[in-house]
Each structure stands twice: as structure tokens, then as C-alpha cells.
Write a protein that holds these residues in place. Structure first.
Motif, PDB file in Angstrom:
ATOM      1  N   VAL A   3       1.991  41.073   2.037  1.00  0.00           N
ATOM      2  CA  VAL A   3       0.548  41.033   2.242  1.00  0.00           C
ATOM      3  C   VAL A   3      -0.096  40.004   1.319  1.00  0.00           C
ATOM      4  O   VAL A   3      -1.068  39.357   1.675  1.00  0.00           O
ATOM      5  CB  VAL A   3      -0.049  42.434   1.991  1.00  0.00           C
ATOM      6  CG1 VAL A   3      -1.578  42.388   2.045  1.00  0.00           C
ATOM      7  CG2 VAL A   3       0.490  43.429   3.011  1.00  0.00           C
ATOM      8  N   TYR A   4       0.485  39.823   0.121  1.00  0.00           N
ATOM      9  CA  TYR A   4      -0.133  38.976  -0.897  1.00  0.00           C
ATOM     10  C   TYR A   4       0.745  37.771  -1.222  1.00  0.00           C
ATOM     11  O   TYR A   4       1.970  37.844  -1.202  1.00  0.00           O
ATOM     12  CB  TYR A   4      -0.373  39.778  -2.168  1.00  0.00           C
ATOM     13  CG  TYR A   4      -1.193  41.019  -1.940  1.00  0.00           C
ATOM     14  CD1 TYR A   4      -2.493  40.941  -1.452  1.00  0.00           C
ATOM     15  CD2 TYR A   4      -0.665  42.289  -2.196  1.00  0.00           C
ATOM     16  CE1 TYR A   4      -3.252  42.073  -1.231  1.00  0.00           C
ATOM     17  CE2 TYR A   4      -1.428  43.434  -1.980  1.00  0.00           C
ATOM     18  CZ  TYR A   4      -2.711  43.319  -1.493  1.00  0.00           C
ATOM     19  OH  TYR A   4      -3.462  44.447  -1.269  1.00  0.00           O
ATOM     20  N   HIS A   5       0.071  36.658  -1.556  1.00  0.00           N
ATOM     21  CA  HIS A   5       0.774  35.478  -2.028  1.00  0.00           C
ATOM     22  C   HIS A   5       0.403  35.230  -3.482  1.00  0.00           C
ATOM     23  O   HIS A   5      -0.357  36.005  -4.089  1.00  0.00           O
ATOM     24  CB  HIS A   5       0.492  34.267  -1.144  1.00  0.00           C
ATOM     25  CG  HIS A   5      -0.968  33.940  -0.966  1.00  0.00           C
ATOM     26  ND1 HIS A   5      -1.774  33.532  -2.013  1.00  0.00           N
ATOM     27  CD2 HIS A   5      -1.771  33.963   0.134  1.00  0.00           C
ATOM     28  CE1 HIS A   5      -2.990  33.297  -1.574  1.00  0.00           C
ATOM     29  NE2 HIS A   5      -3.027  33.564  -0.272  1.00  0.00           N
ATOM     30  N   ALA A   6       0.891  34.138  -4.035  1.00  0.00           N
ATOM     31  CA  ALA A   6       0.729  33.889  -5.469  1.00  0.00           C
ATOM     32  C   ALA A   6      -0.732  33.789  -5.896  1.00  0.00           C
ATOM     33  O   ALA A   6      -1.103  34.240  -6.982  1.00  0.00           O
ATOM     34  CB  ALA A   6       1.470  32.605  -5.850  1.00  0.00           C
ATOM     35  N   GLY A   7      -1.577  33.212  -5.041  1.00  0.00           N
ATOM     36  CA  GLY A   7      -2.990  33.089  -5.398  1.00  0.00           C
ATOM     37  C   GLY A   7      -3.659  34.437  -5.548  1.00  0.00           C
ATOM     38  O   GLY A   7      -4.400  34.680  -6.514  1.00  0.00           O
ATOM     39  N   SER A   8      -3.414  35.338  -4.598  1.00  0.00           N
ATOM     40  CA  SER A   8      -4.001  36.684  -4.673  1.00  0.00           C
ATOM     41  C   SER A   8      -3.426  37.457  -5.853  1.00  0.00           C
ATOM     42  O   SER A   8      -4.158  38.149  -6.579  1.00  0.00           O
ATOM     43  CB  SER A   8      -3.730  37.439  -3.367  1.00  0.00           C
ATOM     44  OG  SER A   8      -4.339  36.804  -2.267  1.00  0.00           O
ATOM     45  N   ARG A   9      -2.126  37.343  -6.063  1.00  0.00           N
ATOM     46  CA  ARG A   9      -1.477  38.077  -7.159  1.00  0.00           C
ATOM     47  C   ARG A   9      -2.036  37.654  -8.519  1.00  0.00           C
ATOM     48  O   ARG A   9      -2.252  38.493  -9.396  1.00  0.00           O
ATOM     49  CB  ARG A   9       0.030  37.856  -7.111  1.00  0.00           C
ATOM     50  CG  ARG A   9       0.763  38.678  -6.056  1.00  0.00           C
ATOM     51  CD  ARG A   9       0.535  40.148  -6.255  1.00  0.00           C
ATOM     52  NE  ARG A   9       1.472  40.977  -5.487  1.00  0.00           N
ATOM     53  CZ  ARG A   9       1.317  42.269  -5.297  1.00  0.00           C
ATOM     54  NH1 ARG A   9       0.262  42.904  -5.803  1.00  0.00           N
ATOM     55  NH2 ARG A   9       2.198  42.957  -4.603  1.00  0.00           N
ATOM     56  N   ALA A  10      -2.283  36.379  -8.685  1.00  0.00           N
ATOM     57  CA  ALA A  10      -2.794  35.905  -9.975  1.00  0.00           C
ATOM     58  C   ALA A  10      -4.162  36.517 -10.276  1.00  0.00           C
ATOM     59  O   ALA A  10      -4.441  36.944 -11.404  1.00  0.00           O
ATOM     60  CB  ALA A  10      -2.878  34.382  -9.977  1.00  0.00           C
ATOM     61  N   LEU A  11      -5.024  36.601  -9.272  1.00  0.00           N
ATOM     62  CA  LEU A  11      -6.345  37.185  -9.475  1.00  0.00           C
ATOM     63  C   LEU A  11      -6.273  38.696  -9.672  1.00  0.00           C
ATOM     64  O   LEU A  11      -7.018  39.265 -10.468  1.00  0.00           O
ATOM     65  CB  LEU A  11      -7.245  36.844  -8.289  1.00  0.00           C
ATOM     66  CG  LEU A  11      -7.709  35.391  -8.240  1.00  0.00           C
ATOM     67  CD1 LEU A  11      -8.297  35.057  -6.879  1.00  0.00           C
ATOM     68  CD2 LEU A  11      -8.739  35.120  -9.320  1.00  0.00           C
ATOM     69  N   GLN A  12      -5.367  39.343  -8.967  1.00  0.00           N
ATOM     70  CA  GLN A  12      -5.182  40.783  -9.169  1.00  0.00           C
ATOM     71  C   GLN A  12      -4.729  41.078 -10.595  1.00  0.00           C
ATOM     72  O   GLN A  12      -5.221  42.019 -11.234  1.00  0.00           O
ATOM     73  CB  GLN A  12      -4.154  41.322  -8.171  1.00  0.00           C
ATOM     74  CG  GLN A  12      -4.617  41.309  -6.727  1.00  0.00           C
ATOM     75  CD  GLN A  12      -3.464  41.493  -5.747  1.00  0.00           C
ATOM     76  OE1 GLN A  12      -2.355  41.852  -6.133  1.00  0.00           O
ATOM     77  NE2 GLN A  12      -3.726  41.251  -4.478  1.00  0.00           N
ATOM     78  N   GLU A  13      -3.808  40.281 -11.088  1.00  0.00           N
ATOM     79  CA  GLU A  13      -3.327  40.461 -12.461  1.00  0.00           C
ATOM     80  C   GLU A  13      -4.464  40.207 -13.457  1.00  0.00           C
ATOM     81  O   GLU A  13      -4.633  40.957 -14.433  1.00  0.00           O
ATOM     82  CB  GLU A  13      -2.160  39.504 -12.728  1.00  0.00           C
ATOM     83  CG  GLU A  13      -0.899  39.781 -11.916  1.00  0.00           C
ATOM     84  CD  GLU A  13      -0.114  40.974 -12.441  1.00  0.00           C
ATOM     85  OE1 GLU A  13      -0.542  41.600 -13.437  1.00  0.00           O
ATOM     86  OE2 GLU A  13       0.941  41.287 -11.852  1.00  0.00           O
ATOM     87  N   GLN A  14      -5.222  39.157 -13.213  1.00  0.00           N
ATOM     88  CA  GLN A  14      -6.325  38.816 -14.115  1.00  0.00           C
ATOM     89  C   GLN A  14      -7.358  39.941 -14.176  1.00  0.00           C
ATOM     90  O   GLN A  14      -7.907  40.244 -15.244  1.00  0.00           O
ATOM     91  CB  GLN A  14      -6.985  37.516 -13.647  1.00  0.00           C
ATOM     92  CG  GLN A  14      -8.087  37.011 -14.558  1.00  0.00           C
ATOM     93  CD  GLN A  14      -8.751  35.764 -13.985  1.00  0.00           C
ATOM     94  OE1 GLN A  14      -9.420  35.808 -12.951  1.00  0.00           O
ATOM     95  NE2 GLN A  14      -8.538  34.631 -14.642  1.00  0.00           N
ATOM     96  N   ALA A  15      -7.614  40.583 -13.024  1.00  0.00           N
ATOM     97  CA  ALA A  15      -8.600  41.651 -12.957  1.00  0.00           C
ATOM     98  C   ALA A  15      -8.021  43.021 -13.295  1.00  0.00           C
ATOM     99  O   ALA A  15      -8.760  44.001 -13.391  1.00  0.00           O
ATOM    100  CB  ALA A  15      -9.232  41.687 -11.565  1.00  0.00           C
ATOM    101  N   GLY A  16      -6.701  43.092 -13.461  1.00  0.00           N
ATOM    102  CA  GLY A  16      -6.061  44.357 -13.778  1.00  0.00           C
ATOM    103  C   GLY A  16      -6.063  45.360 -12.635  1.00  0.00           C
ATOM    104  O   GLY A  16      -6.151  46.571 -12.860  1.00  0.00           O
ATOM    105  N   VAL A  17      -5.946  44.860 -11.389  1.00  0.00           N
ATOM    106  CA  VAL A  17      -6.029  45.755 -10.229  1.00  0.00           C
ATOM    107  C   VAL A  17      -4.794  45.651  -9.329  1.00  0.00           C
ATOM    108  O   VAL A  17      -4.849  46.022  -8.161  1.00  0.00           O
ATOM    109  CB  VAL A  17      -7.305  45.453  -9.401  1.00  0.00           C
ATOM    110  CG1 VAL A  17      -8.552  45.743 -10.214  1.00  0.00           C
ATOM    111  CG2 VAL A  17      -7.308  44.008  -8.900  1.00  0.00           C
TER     112      VAL A  17
END
Length: 295
Positions: A3-17
Motif C-alpha cells: 500500500v505504501y512506498h518510500a515517500g509515504s513511509r518517510a512521512l509516517q516515520e517522521q510523524a510517528g504514525v
């Protein structure tokens, strides 16, 4: 495909979600469930995002019709009766086979929305989309419009093109409570909804605007795309008169120390068409989730 690629994963990690995103991501499928099929058949409006096959620019376009103009014709396929007007930026794309597209059906009456991404191809009466990803979103930031009236006599006027917003268009954007955002990335095209109280979109200049990224479902699909590919298309609707304002350009996300995010769009092309959508919606009841716009 994840469902997710590297761009989405990076923002999820940054936001802690990331954990929350994984939970939400489990609801994404490639099939159209009966409840989703029933929802689609009730809608008079569909927004579609895709790339212009000639310029590569990303656009978002509205399609409308009597309920039933969008319907599920199989467990992984929808059929749409009608196409964009010849002057619409996506008219050429939707006339070609096997085009990556994203659709969003939003019902202001119930504050429900459904997204279906896949590949489109022309049909005798319009086009079809074979689904690759199907999912619903929460009702956050959707303004409720209790009813609509169909105007069969409303017809699109000539399109006005430009490379920047004129004063009337800038006011249209600055007073909007809703727009639709199309982006592209490794997983395909995304079409999403953005809403807030009037003033949540700020016009910084005739070629630059910005909006806050309000907390959502933790997926970061659109912003994840922008992290890897800045192309973006925005669609603003006049919910009473049917005028459509389409913008395309390049967007970037800026993160502040307090964790808030702002998206900025550099406008490259503007298309305004009056009378495009033959629907007149009731006045909005603003979502209780809308934050007050920042000055």
C-alpha cells in the motif's frame, strides 16, 4: 504491491504514525464490495486524477451525471457514462487505453467518500476503470451539503487558460472550503480531498498558494507522492454555479519544528470553465473537525 512506498513511509516515520498507517492500510483492497457499489450508484459527481499524455502534467477533473452514471460492472471494474468536455485537460487521457487514473466519489450529504485507483480505457459511452486499490476515508474535513438540484440546461462555457491566477480566481481559491488534489508516484495516481473553513487555502501570489496539512488517516498517500514527484493538480468547484477552476504545477511539503506541515504549490497552468457541473448544492455546514485558518 505494498500500500505504501518510500515517500509515504518517510512521512509516517517522521510523524510517528507508522503503526496507525499499517492498521488503516489493511482496509485497502482491489475489489469493489457490494456496499461500495451501492454507494457509487447514488453519486452525481466523480473526480478523476490523471496525467496529460502529451505534457505529463497532473490534473484533477470533475465528471457528473444522474445517479447511476457511475456503477460497478464487476468485482473490480466501474463504468462511467460520459467523458470530460473536449477542452478539459484530461479529455485526451481518458480517450486512451490503459491509463493510470485515480477516482474519488465524495457525497457531501452524508460526509462519505470512496477512492478507487486503477487503469482506465475508453468505452462506447464513456470509459471504464479496472480497480487496483479501493478504500474509504473518514469524514474529517468534509463540509455537509444537505441536498443538490440538477440543472439539465447548464452547459460548459469556453475555457479560459492562463499561467497565473487573476484576481477573481485568487478570490475563488482564497474563499474555498474544499478542493481535490491529484498526485502521482510509484504506486500510481492518487486523488484526494482537502477541506477546511474558508481561508484555509492562502494565495501567496498569482503563482503560489499554500494550505495546511491537517491530521488525517496517517496514510500520507498524496504527500508521499509529492515527496518523490512534485507534480500536482488541484480542482476547485463552485458548488452553486458549477464553475470549475483547475490548476496544475509543482508542490512541496514544508515541516515545522512543532510537527505541523504546510504544502506549497507553484502554479504552472490554470484552466477556468463556467457551467461545467450541472449541480447546485445547498449551503455548507462546515465540518466540526475544521481548525480555524491561521493568519
Amino acid at each position: 504491491m505494498s500500500v505504501y512506498h518510500a515517500g509515504s513511509r518517510a512521512l509516517q516515520e517522521q510523524a510517528g504514525v507508522r503503526e496507525a498507517a499499517d492498521h488503516v492500510g489493511r482496509a485497502v483492497g482491489d475489489g469493489i464490495k457490494p456496499v461500495a457499489a451501492a454507494f457509487l450508484e447514488l453519486q452525481p459527481l466523480l473526480v478523476i486524477g490523471a496525467a496529460d499524455p502529451v505534457t505529463g502534467r497532473i490534473w484533477a477533473s470533475p465528471l457528473s451525471g444522474e445517479p447511476g452514471f457511475v456503477r460497478a460492472t464487476g468485482p473490480r471494474q466501474i463504468s462511467v457514462t460520459g467523458r470530460p468536455a473536449p477542452g478539459d485537460p484530461l479529455a485526451a487521457a481518458l480517450a486512451q487505453p490503459d491509463v493510470p487514473v485515480a477516482t474519488i466519489a465524495l457525497d457531501p450529504r452524508t460526509r462519505r467518500r470512496m477512492r478507487l485507483n486503477g487503469r482506465s480505457g475508453p468505452t462506447r459511452g464513456g470509459f471504464s476503470v479496472t480497480a487496483e486499490r479501493v478504500f474509504a476515508n473518514c469524514p474529517k474535513y468534509i463540509q455537509r451539503r444537505a441536498e443538490y438540484w440538477w440543472d439539465p440546461h447548464r452547459q460548459p462555457g469556453p475555457s479560459r487558460h492562463g499561467h497565473e491566477l487573476n484576481s477573481k480566481q485568487a478570490t475563488f481559491v482564497a474563499t474555498a472550503d474544499t478542493f481535490f488534489l491529484a498526485t502521482a508516484g510509484p504506486s500510481g495516481v492518487e486523488a484526494s480531498h482537502r477541506g477546511g473553513n474558508p481561508g484555509f487555502v492562502q494565495v501567496m501570489s498569482p503563482t503560489e498558494l499554500s494550505w495546511p496539512d491537517y491530521p488525517g488517516n496517517a496514510m500520507f498517500l498524496s504527500l508521499g507522492n509529492l515527496a518523490l514527484d512534485p507534480r500536482a493538480g488541484l480542482l476547485f468547484l463552485d458548488w452553486a454555479e458549477g464553475t470549475v477552476l483547475q490548476l496544475t504545477g509543482r508542490a512541496r511539503t514544508e515541516s515545522a519544528a512543532d510537527g505541523t506541515r504546510t504544502v506549497r504549490l507553484s502554479v504552472e497552468h490554470v484552466v477556468e470553465t463556467s457551467g461545467t457541473v450541472p449541480l447546485r448544492w445547498a449551503e455548507p455546514e462546515f465540518s466540526p473537525a475544521n481548525p480555524a485558518p491561521t493568519k
